[in-house]
Design an enzyme around this catalytic site. Sequence first.
Site, PDB file in Angstrom:
ATOM      1  N   SER A 179       0.906  -1.417  -0.119  1.00  6.86           N
ATOM      2  CA  SER A 179       0.130  -0.099  -0.022  1.00  6.86           C
ATOM      3  C   SER A 179       0.888   1.150  -0.088  1.00  6.86           C
ATOM      4  CB  SER A 179      -0.827   0.087   1.305  1.00  6.86           C
ATOM      5  OG  SER A 179      -1.487   1.404   1.195  1.00  6.86           O
ATOM      6  N   TYR A 198      -2.077  -0.096  10.282  1.00  4.73           N
ATOM      7  CA  TYR A 198      -2.374  -0.677   9.182  1.00  4.73           C
ATOM      8  C   TYR A 198      -1.252  -0.456   8.408  1.00  4.73           C
ATOM      9  CZ  TYR A 198      -4.207  -1.013   4.609  1.00  4.73           C
ATOM     10  OH  TYR A 198      -4.342  -1.723   3.272  1.00  4.73           O
TER      11      TYR A 198
END
Length: 256
Positions: A146, A159
């Site tokens: 990501s 995260y």
Amino acid sequence: MTQRLQGRTALVTGSTSNIGRAIAQALAAEGAHVIVSGRDQRRGDAVVRDIRAAGGVVDLVRADLDGTPEASHALAAAAADVLGGRIDVLVNNAGIYRSAPTLADTDSASFDRLFAVNVKAPYFLTQAVAPRMVADGGGVVVNLGSWVARLAGPTGGAYAATKAAVESLTRSWAAELGPRGVRVNAVSPGVIRPPDLDPSIGFSENMTVGTPAGAPGHPDAIAAAVVYLASDDARFVHGTVLDVDGGRTGVAVVAA
């Protein structure tokens, strides 16, 4: 399609919706026999129907990857059984997001759950699949990272840390497995808008303001990158994190 993956097999985790679904559809369109996997039987069945309707070869193996070696190893074994013993391509896409907006708001259970699903599950799945690939003469692993792993914000740190771990593992596994015939790379998506998102549900697009793309991406863009890395076109690509983020991490963002 070019049928770049004709005769090959692929396991895509978290492929019952959004990016994972697009990846499964793209791999099948290129000729691979794809295993769709996820927790939701109904959504999985729908993906299978769509791929078969388009002429693809696909099966569903339901799995809840909770981070335990047992769950990951069981999926590897079940997928291999359906695919005739061989898994040529593994796409570690399954993951969860917990907003946990700040350091102070992150509790132990949420933290552990994030790392269990986003890091431990793909770790132990790759642990189970990679030896099969080596024994069969080679294979490809594609992880999903990501943009937040490298362009930090003030929220969602736990995260982001899971995705940074996945990108680090990508390089480590490339070093370990590359000499044994298994290529390992990753795709790092930017802001992706689910194509079937209910219009009544809010979706913030401000994170793409000032980027070259100027708007969120479509899951098909991520799927195309995965197909490239899975194919022989990327035979000389090892340990790379391919940014597919509309320029978010590589180009200075201009404030609106």
